[in-house]
Design an enzyme around this catalytic site. Structure first.
Site, PDB file in Angstrom:
ATOM      1  N   ASP A   1      -0.356   5.179   0.887  1.00 26.35           N
ATOM      2  CA  ASP A   1      -0.657   6.151   1.937  1.00 26.35           C
ATOM      3  C   ASP A   1      -0.647   5.497   3.313  1.00 26.35           C
ATOM      4  OD1 ASP A   1      -0.962   7.982  -0.063  1.00 26.35           O
ATOM      5  OD2 ASP A   1      -3.135   8.115   0.062  1.00 26.35           O
TER       6      ASP A   1
ATOM      7  N   ASP B   1       0.858  -1.170   0.000  1.00 29.57           N
ATOM      8  CA  ASP B   1       0.000   0.000   0.000  1.00 29.57           C
ATOM      9  C   ASP B   1       0.907   1.238   0.000  1.00 29.57           C
ATOM     10  OD1 ASP B   1      -2.432   1.520   0.346  1.00 29.57           O
ATOM     11  OD2 ASP B   1      -1.882   1.747   2.453  1.00 29.57           O
TER      12      ASP B   1
END
Length: 277
Positions: free
Chosen positions: A14, A12
Site C-alpha cells: 500500500d 511494501d
C-alpha cells in the site's frame, strides 16, 4: 547481467507498489515482468493479510515467499525446495499450499491485547474485528469484497488511534507485552517477535544458503517500513503526494521520483541501470 551478485527485492504494497488511493499497480507491470524474466524475486512485505497477498500474487503469476501483517507471518510455497523450516528454530505449520513461519502472535491474542490496551488507556479502542464492512469501506476506500479479505486476519489487529502520541502509545503497548506500528490509516497491534526487518533478515539468510552473495533492495513509504529499509542494502523511499514521509525523509536514502506504482517502477529502473545493466 553484468553484476554477479544475486538480488532480492523486498517491497511494501500500500502506497508503494500499489497506489495510495486506488491500489492500482499498472505502471509497475513492465518492471515486474522484467524482474520475473531475469529471475529476481520480488517479495511482498506488507501489513496486508495472507488472503489479500495471495490474490495479488496470483494475478501477477508470482510464486515467491511473502510476508504478511507487518512481519508476523512468513509464507513459503511448498514447491520451493530452498527452505526447510524443520531446521529453523521458529514455530511453523503447513498452511494450504505454504509453510507458515510464525514470528508474531495469533489473532486471538492480538484481540485480547487490544482489549487490555483499551482498559489501560480507559478508551474504547476499535479494531477491524469491531467494525462493520460499511465502516471499513469508508475508512479504507476498499470495496466491500476487499474489506472482507482485509478482515481475514491471522496474527495482528489494526485499530484506529484516538489521538494518543506515538511515543505514549508505544510505551503503553510495551507494558502489556505487544508492539504497535503507527501507519497512515491505522495503528497495528502485533506480537513481540514480529517485524518486517526480522522477516527480511530471515529470508535473506535462507536465500544465502543457495545463492551467494546476496544483495537486497527494499521499497517502502511509511515508518511501518523503517525496519525493512534498514535491513536491506539499497533502501528506497516512495513518496506520498506531499513528498516523502517525515519519518523516512532524512535517512539519506534514495527517494523515488514519483508516488505509488509509477515511482516504484521509476526507482527500480534506476536500480536496474546502475546495478544490472
Amino acid at each position: 547481467m553484468a553484476n554477479s551478485a544475486s538480488y532480492l527485492v523486498f517491497t511494501d504494497l500500500d502506497g508503494t507498489l500499489l497506489n495510495h488511493d486506488d491500489y492500482r499497480y499498472d505502471a509497475a507491470l513492465p518492471m515486474l515482468a522484467w524482474l520475473k524474466e531475469h529471475q529476481i524475486p520480488v517479495i511482498a512485505v506488507t501489513s496486508k493479510t495472507r488472503v489479500e497477498v495471495e490474490d495479488l500474487l496470483q494475478s501477477l503469476s508470482f510464486e515467491e515467499p511473502f510476508v504478511v501483517e507487518n512481519g508476523s507471518g512468513v509464507f513459503i510455497p511448498l514447491t520451493d525446495q530452498r527452505f526447510d523450516p524443520a531446521k529453523m528454530d521458529i514455530p511453523h505449520q503447513l498452511w494450504e499450499q505454504h509453510q507458515c513461519l510464525y514470528l508474531g502472535c495469533t489473532y486471538d491474542q492480538a484481540r485480547q491485547g487490544l482489549k487490555a490496551l483499551a482498559q489501560k488507556l480507559d478508551q474504547p479502542l476499535r479494531g477491524f474485528g469491531d467494525m462493520s464492512i460499511e465502516e471499513l469501506v469508508a475508512l479504507t476506500g476498499l470495496r466491500s469484497e476487499e474489506v472482507l479479505k482485509a478482515q481475514a486476519r491471522e496474527f495482528t489487529e489494526p485499530f484506529v488511534n484516538l489521538g494518543l502520541a506515538a511515543t505514549d502509545l508505544e510505551q503503553h503497548v510495551a507494558e502489556i507485552g505487544f508492539q504497535v506500528l503507527v501507519g497512515d490509516r491505522f495503528c497495528h497491534l502485533i506480537g513481540l517477535g514480529a517485524g518486517k526487518g526480522k522477516a527480511v533478515k530471515l529470508l535473506v539468510q535462507c536465500y544465502q544458503g543457495f545463492q551467494a552473495p546476496i544483495k537486497t533492495v527494499g521499497l517502502g513509504n511509511s515508518p511501518n517500513d523503517l525496519a525493512m529499509l534498514e535491513a536491506v542494502d539499497i533502501p528506497i523511499v516512495i513518496p506520498g503526494a506531499e513528498g516523502p514521509h517525515p519519518g523516512l525523509a532524512h535517512q539519506g536514502w534514495q527517494i523515488a521520483p514519483a508516488t505509488g506504482a509509477q515511482g516504484w517502477a521509476m526507482a527500480m529502473s534506476q536500480v536496474r541501470d546502475q546495478y544490472w545493466s
